[in-house]
Design a protein around this motif. Structure first.
Motif, short mmCIF file in Angstrom:
data_model
loop_
_atom_site.label_atom_id
_atom_site.label_comp_id
_atom_site.label_asym_id
_atom_site.label_seq_id
_atom_site.Cartn_x
_atom_site.Cartn_y
_atom_site.Cartn_z
N GLY A 1 18.16 -28.34 26.33
CA GLY A 1 18.81 -27.47 25.79
C GLY A 1 20.46 -27.80 25.64
O GLY A 1 21.50 -27.10 25.74
N ILE A 2 20.75 -29.03 25.67
CA ILE A 2 22.07 -29.77 25.64
C ILE A 2 22.93 -29.13 24.42
O ILE A 2 23.99 -28.89 24.48
CB ILE A 2 21.90 -31.17 25.60
CG1 ILE A 2 23.59 -31.92 25.94
CG2 ILE A 2 21.60 -31.94 24.49
CD1 ILE A 2 23.87 -33.02 26.37
N ALA B 1 15.45 -23.15 25.87
CA ALA B 1 14.57 -21.83 25.85
C ALA B 1 14.62 -21.52 24.46
O ALA B 1 15.57 -21.52 23.40
CB ALA B 1 15.09 -20.82 26.75
N ARG C 1 29.07 -19.14 21.53
CA ARG C 1 27.86 -18.18 21.49
C ARG C 1 26.92 -18.23 20.32
O ARG C 1 27.62 -18.06 19.14
CB ARG C 1 28.16 -16.88 22.08
CG ARG C 1 27.12 -15.94 22.30
CD ARG C 1 26.05 -16.26 23.33
NE ARG C 1 25.66 -15.24 24.31
CZ ARG C 1 24.58 -15.34 24.97
NH1 ARG C 1 23.64 -16.33 24.68
NH2 ARG C 1 24.03 -14.44 25.66
P1 NDP Z 1 21.16 -21.24 23.50
O1 NDP Z 1 19.84 -20.39 22.91
O2 NDP Z 1 22.41 -21.41 23.15
O3 NDP Z 1 20.43 -22.76 23.55
C1 NDP Z 1 19.01 -22.94 23.86
C2 NDP Z 1 18.77 -24.54 23.76
O4 NDP Z 1 17.39 -24.77 23.81
C3 NDP Z 1 19.27 -25.12 22.55
O5 NDP Z 1 19.97 -26.34 22.97
C4 NDP Z 1 17.91 -25.37 21.72
O6 NDP Z 1 17.83 -26.23 21.06
C5 NDP Z 1 16.92 -25.74 23.01
N1 NDP Z 1 15.58 -25.24 22.67
C6 NDP Z 1 14.99 -24.47 22.16
N2 NDP Z 1 13.64 -24.73 22.16
C7 NDP Z 1 13.32 -25.75 22.49
C8 NDP Z 1 12.20 -26.44 22.62
N3 NDP Z 1 11.03 -26.16 22.50
N4 NDP Z 1 12.40 -27.73 23.46
C9 NDP Z 1 13.50 -28.37 23.59
N5 NDP Z 1 14.74 -27.50 23.38
C10 NDP Z 1 14.69 -26.32 22.88
O7 NDP Z 1 20.91 -20.60 24.89
P2 NDP Z 1 22.26 -20.68 26.17
O8 NDP Z 1 22.77 -21.92 26.12
O9 NDP Z 1 22.84 -19.47 26.12
O10 NDP Z 1 21.37 -20.43 27.59
C11 NDP Z 1 20.66 -21.61 28.23
C12 NDP Z 1 19.51 -21.12 28.92
O11 NDP Z 1 19.81 -20.16 30.03
C13 NDP Z 1 18.54 -20.86 28.34
O12 NDP Z 1 17.36 -20.99 28.93
C14 NDP Z 1 18.51 -19.15 28.33
O13 NDP Z 1 17.29 -18.35 28.22
C15 NDP Z 1 19.21 -19.11 29.64
N6 NDP Z 1 20.06 -17.92 30.12
C16 NDP Z 1 20.95 -17.54 29.09
C17 NDP Z 1 22.08 -16.65 29.44
C18 NDP Z 1 23.30 -16.10 28.80
O14 NDP Z 1 23.74 -15.25 28.54
N7 NDP Z 1 23.71 -17.16 27.66
C19 NDP Z 1 21.94 -15.85 30.82
C20 NDP Z 1 20.78 -16.01 31.59
C21 NDP Z 1 19.89 -17.12 31.22
P3 NDP Z 1 18.43 -25.85 19.19
O15 NDP Z 1 19.79 -26.28 19.45
O16 NDP Z 1 17.86 -26.98 18.43
O17 NDP Z 1 17.95 -24.68 18.76
#
Ligand code: NDP
Ligand code: GDR
Length: 373
Positions: free
Chosen positions: A34-35, A114, A220
């Protein structure tokens, strides 16, 4: 990023696409899933500043999906300077996870990937469970089997848990509060939470759950409510848009700044023993209060622009989240630096600048006002 595509291709073959400085034998290595997301980008900056080599797993996309980390990317032709490296993998592909663990041999693994949108999880529940729940299990199992094969038992694992797991359980929510998830996303995060606890108990893995409350930033995603609002404020102020369609304005969230929260992730992995921690500001505001501050900051009245649209209501809502993060504050020494109003203003400021740049393109005929880059 003209060379990115090529570099990623060579990276997936050789295991090295690079950025940011010379390698040293004692440098810590982090692996982040998720970088390319909001948190991934802040965590990467944070770890690079701490001297880490950072490897990120990115998934294949028909468009570039690295906008949030482009500013720290160094062309692989300057590989000797690079400390951030990107590799293709996917949480739905167990073999890719194990392969990159074996190649990268990280000290710390941060599982941030995610399908993270709660409303969307009702539309694609099966996929959400596969990535959010089973994806975490695949990564834990890859770490376990990598340790079994190599003896590298010092590896530490961070699981991105969520306040959504508390769901309908009333605030304040702490590590001792029972979960009552209200969406496929939240139920999947509960499964990932318990997989993480189980791997800690069953195999002695150093594995932590960070139970993070909502955290936002100018990076965001634009379909989360805070950014949707600040994007609209910027565009309305500059004259590119007049209406903003939203759902439930009465939901209350404990909103912090993502840059503060990634520090807590790292802190969890620096402790002697692995544990689970709630990370929150301990302050809760409704969506309506967010609107008041965001529109009010630029001299607008949100009531002149917001239209309620039923499509943004969820089949089951989480009404009220407010964390009790006393354990993280006491044990980790963590505390948030950015408060609610400062966060809203930071996001509005950035989105006003973005709207100004869009306006230049619209005025020059390069972009339609409806269109967003
Ligand atoms: P984002 O939606 O901004 O980022 C999600 C990341 O996951 C993206 O890099 C995305 O890739 C990657 N991803 C999605 N599906 C896959 C997959 N099948 N395989 C590999 N990578 C995948 O989320 P946030 O940065 O906001 O959140 C980070 C984590 O923290 C998540 O797990 C989220 O559920 C959790 N979280 C977030 C909160 C918040 O308020 N932000 C609060 C609590 C938990 P791509 O860029 O290609 O879409
Ligand atoms: P959330 O964030 O569901 O808390 O999950 P989101 O910003 O999507 O919703 C917050 C609240 O705002 C209400 N809302 C709207 N939401 C969106 N997205 N769009 C709208 O138009 C709208 N109108 C009102 C929602 O109903 C909700 O009550 C976020 C994600 O980052 C998760 O991955 C993370 O786990 C949790 O935060 C903690």
């Amino acid at each position: 990023m003209a060379t990115e595509n090529e570099s990623l291709k060579s990276g997936s073959g050789s295991g090295s696409v690079t950025v940011n400085g010379d390698a040293t034998p004692d440098r810590k290595i982090a692996l982040i899933t998720g970088i390319t997301g909001q948190d991934g980008s802040y965590l990467t900056e944070f770890l690079l500043n701490k001297g880490y080599e950072v490897h990120g797993l990115i998934r294949r996309s028909s468009n570039f999906n690295t906008q949030r980390i482009n500013h720290i990317y160094i062309d692989p032709h300057n590989a000797h300077k690079a400390r951030m490296k990107l590799h293709y993998a996917d949480l739905s592909d167990a073999s890719s996870l194990r392969r990159w663990l074996d190649t990268i041999r990280p000290d710390e693994v941060y599982n941030l990937a995610a399908q993270s949108h709660v409303a969307v999880s009702f539309e694609i529940p099966d996929y959400t469970a596969d990535v959010v729940a089973t994806g975490a299990l695949r990564l834990l199992e890859a770490v376990r089997s990598h340790i079994a094969a190599t003896g590298r038992s010092h590896i530490k694992y961070y699981q991105a848990g969520s306040s959504e797991m508390f769901g309908s359980t009333p605030p304040p929510q702490s590590e001792n509060t029972p979960f009552h998830p209200r969406s496929p996303y939240a139920a999947s995060k509960c499964a990932a939470h318990w997989y993480t606890v189980n791997y800690r108990e069953a195999y002695g893995l150093y594995a932590c759950n960070g139970i993070l409350f909502n955290h936002e930033s100018p990076r965001r995603g634009e379909n989360f409510v805070t950014r949707k609002i600040t994007r609209a404020v910027g565009r309305i102020k500059i004259g590119l848009q007049s209406k903003l369609f939203l759902g439930n304005l009465q939901a209350s969230r404990d909103w912090g700044f993502a840059g503060d929260y990634v520090e807590a992730m790292w802190m969890m992995l620096q402790q002697e023993k692995p544990d689970d921690y709630v990370v929150a500001t301990e302050e809760s505001h409704t969506v309506e209060e967010f609107l008041e501050v965001a529109f009010g900051y630029v001299g607008l009245n949100w009531k002149d622009h917001v239209v309620i649209d039923k499509r943004y209501f969820r089949p089951a809502e989480v009404d009220n989240l407010k964390g009790d993060s006393s354990k993280a504050r006491k044990v980790l020494g963590w505390k948030p630096r950015v408060g609610f109003e400062q966060l809203v203003k930071m996001m509005v400021d950035e989105d006003i600048e973005l709207a100004k740049r869009e306006k230049v393109l619209v005025d020059a005929g390069y972009m339609d006002a409806q269109q967003q880059p």
